[in-house]
Write a protein that holds these residues in place. Structure first.
Motif, mmCIF file in Angstrom:
data_model
loop_
_atom_site.group_PDB
_atom_site.id
_atom_site.type_symbol
_atom_site.label_atom_id
_atom_site.label_comp_id
_atom_site.label_asym_id
_atom_site.label_seq_id
_atom_site.Cartn_x
_atom_site.Cartn_y
_atom_site.Cartn_z
ATOM 1 N N SER A 152 36.081 46.860 60.801
ATOM 2 C CA SER A 152 37.420 47.065 60.525
ATOM 3 C C SER A 152 38.203 45.575 60.634
ATOM 4 O O SER A 152 39.134 45.363 60.162
ATOM 5 N N LEU A 153 37.765 45.071 61.969
ATOM 6 C CA LEU A 153 38.336 43.535 62.143
ATOM 7 C C LEU A 153 37.803 42.475 61.238
ATOM 8 O O LEU A 153 38.548 41.665 60.889
ATOM 9 N N THR A 154 36.773 42.592 60.952
ATOM 10 C CA THR A 154 36.039 41.793 60.190
ATOM 11 C C THR A 154 36.474 41.703 58.517
ATOM 12 O O THR A 154 37.018 40.711 58.223
ATOM 13 N N VAL A 155 36.668 42.914 58.027
ATOM 14 C CA VAL A 155 37.318 42.804 56.736
ATOM 15 C C VAL A 155 38.786 42.406 56.876
ATOM 16 O O VAL A 155 39.095 41.610 55.759
ATOM 17 N N ALA A 160 41.935 37.861 54.983
ATOM 18 C CA ALA A 160 42.868 36.832 55.177
ATOM 19 C C ALA A 160 42.321 35.491 54.892
ATOM 20 O O ALA A 160 43.208 34.686 54.291
ATOM 21 N N VAL A 161 41.320 35.072 55.350
ATOM 22 C CA VAL A 161 40.515 33.942 55.287
ATOM 23 C C VAL A 161 40.542 33.417 53.663
ATOM 24 O O VAL A 161 40.541 32.441 53.312
ATOM 25 N N ALA A 162 40.002 34.515 52.895
ATOM 26 C CA ALA A 162 39.494 34.408 51.764
ATOM 27 C C ALA A 162 40.848 34.026 50.858
ATOM 28 O O ALA A 162 40.892 33.242 50.036
ATOM 29 N N SER A 163 41.977 34.952 51.160
ATOM 30 C CA SER A 163 43.358 34.713 50.230
ATOM 31 C C SER A 163 43.772 33.313 50.603
ATOM 32 O O SER A 163 44.482 32.764 49.672
ATOM 33 N N PHE A 180 45.234 30.754 60.234
ATOM 34 C CA PHE A 180 43.883 30.576 59.697
ATOM 35 C C PHE A 180 42.764 30.668 60.474
ATOM 36 O O PHE A 180 41.667 31.210 60.350
ATOM 37 N N TYR A 181 43.007 29.538 61.357
ATOM 38 C CA TYR A 181 41.865 29.490 62.417
ATOM 39 C C TYR A 181 41.494 30.707 63.536
ATOM 40 O O TYR A 181 40.367 30.817 63.763
ATOM 41 N N ILE A 182 42.690 31.513 63.618
ATOM 42 C CA ILE A 182 42.551 32.571 64.430
ATOM 43 C C ILE A 182 41.714 33.474 63.666
ATOM 44 O O ILE A 182 40.798 34.236 64.392
ATOM 45 N N MET A 183 42.070 33.530 62.433
ATOM 46 C CA MET A 183 41.217 34.733 61.731
ATOM 47 C C MET A 183 39.724 34.047 61.346
ATOM 48 O O MET A 183 38.866 35.086 61.520
ATOM 49 N N VAL A 184 39.486 33.022 61.261
ATOM 50 C CA VAL A 184 38.181 32.388 61.340
ATOM 51 C C VAL A 184 37.521 32.841 62.571
ATOM 52 O O VAL A 184 36.358 33.304 62.551
ATOM 53 N N VAL A 185 37.937 32.573 63.578
ATOM 54 C CA VAL A 185 37.299 32.833 64.941
ATOM 55 C C VAL A 185 37.031 34.325 64.980
ATOM 56 O O VAL A 185 35.805 34.978 65.310
ATOM 57 N N LEU A 186 38.159 35.307 64.750
ATOM 58 C CA LEU A 186 37.972 36.803 64.725
ATOM 59 C C LEU A 186 36.876 37.159 63.530
ATOM 60 O O LEU A 186 36.101 38.123 64.097
ATOM 61 N N MET A 187 36.691 36.534 62.721
ATOM 62 C CA MET A 187 35.613 36.754 61.619
ATOM 63 C C MET A 187 34.341 36.463 62.131
ATOM 64 O O MET A 187 33.290 37.457 62.073
ATOM 65 N N ALA A 188 34.169 35.535 62.678
ATOM 66 C CA ALA A 188 32.750 34.992 63.223
ATOM 67 C C ALA A 188 32.521 35.919 64.398
ATOM 68 O O ALA A 188 31.279 36.210 64.471
ATOM 69 N N ALA A 189 33.144 36.177 65.489
ATOM 70 C CA ALA A 189 33.038 37.000 66.555
ATOM 71 C C ALA A 189 32.696 38.389 66.215
ATOM 72 O O ALA A 189 31.574 38.800 66.724
#
Length: 309
Positions: A152-155, A160-163, A180-189
């Motif tokens: 749920s956090l990944t999507v 957000a990153v894709a948009s 943007f970079y906060i979302m990138v870190v959240l996506m990767a983690a």
């Protein structure tokens, strides 16, 4: 899979990464994931996530074409249910035309519905993690529930990153905002920990069990996160919501029908079966002697085995 099966049938085994067919499959898989990533920038989460059921149908037909597997009646029935559900999903999916800028993402991050949702999700995840680590409870539901909570956090982060990348490519720069970079870190983690728990589930259970349960849990968590964070279905009619949920139900049912009673195909590994020696009960381990010039020579670990051979 086709590459691994071909390599397993060769007399001289070689690494899978030397196969051109394997690299072709990995390249196509990567292109598909890039397309899936970009889809979140153009469509609601509630539409993109359930459409993952199309890959299940594709896998059934591709397996029959390339792996020479038999197309079962359950595959046809499940495919029909899934296609019907997909049609309802696309028809009644929420249409929320909004420009997802970095400022809007920041506003959504500090909104009270998302904060309450995050707190509840953290509490549930910690409880499941406690049972997983301390009590050694490794039930498939526990493992895939943790995967779904992370998903749920990944999507949320992926959309957000894709948009923001899409808007930046159109000339409205969003990559200079810290969110943007906060979302990138959240996506990767979240992706990394998803892989950890999903790999554990695949190790303990058959893929025919993991795939449908994970699809249902992932899709449900993705829809809930899209409704709460991005406020999808905010102005949707009640009939549209009902038909969309009915389409999700048909897709879930179709995936379960396709995966039900499907046997896993394991690679054939040559071995010596020494467990059926007439009149003898083995008390020690029997392994081929790798130092002997004759393949199949047994180690001298058990006198009874030695006398039998």
């Amino acid at each position: 899979k086709c590459s691994h099966l071909r390599l397993a049938c060769q007399t001289e085994p070689r690494p899978y990464y030397t196969s051109k067919l394997w690299w072709c499959g990995i390249t196509l898989l990567g292109l598909g994931e890039v397309g899936n990533f970009l889809a979140y920038g153009f469509a609601p989460i509630a539409l993109v996530a359930p459409l993952g059921c199309v890959s299940v149908i594709g896998s059934a037909f591709i397996s029959a074409l390339f792996l020479k597997k038999t197309m079962r009646a359950a595959d046809i029935l499940g495919g029909t249910l899934t296609v019907t559900g997909t049609y309802l999903l696309v028809t009644f999916a929420p249409s929320v035309p909004q420009e997802l800028t970095a400022t809007r993402v920041q506003t959504y991050l500090v909104s009270w519905p998302f904060l309450v949702y995050s707190i509840l999700e953290i509490i549930i995840f910690c409880i499941l993690l406690y049972f997983y680590k301390r009590k050694a409870v490794k039930h498939i539901v526990v493992l895939l529930m943790m995967v779904a909570l992370l998903a749920s956090l990944t999507v949320i982060a992926v959309k957000a990153v894709a948009s923001m990348i899409t808007l930046s490519a159109k000339g409205k720069m969003q990559l200079t905002y810290p969110v943007f970079y906060i979302m990138v870190v959240l996506m990767a983690a979240s992706c990394a920990f998803q892989v950890k728990f999903l790999n554990q589930a695949m190790h303990l259970y058959e893929a025919t069990e993991v795939v449908p349960v994970n699809f249902v849990f992932f899709t449900t968590s993705a829809i809930i996160s899209g409704v709460i964070f991005y406020r999808e279905f905010q102005s949707a009619a009640l009939l549209s919501v009902f038909m969309f949920l009915f389409g999700c139900l048909l897709s879930f049912l179709g995936v379960f029908v396709i995966a039900r009673n499907k046997r896993e195909e394991h690679l054939q590994i040559p071995f010596i079966d020494c467990g059926l020696i007439p009149g003898k009960k083995l008390t020690g381990k029997i392994q081929p002697d790798s130092h002997s010039s004759c393949y199949g020579t047994l180690n001298n670990e058990d006198n009874s085995v030695k006398s039998q051979s």
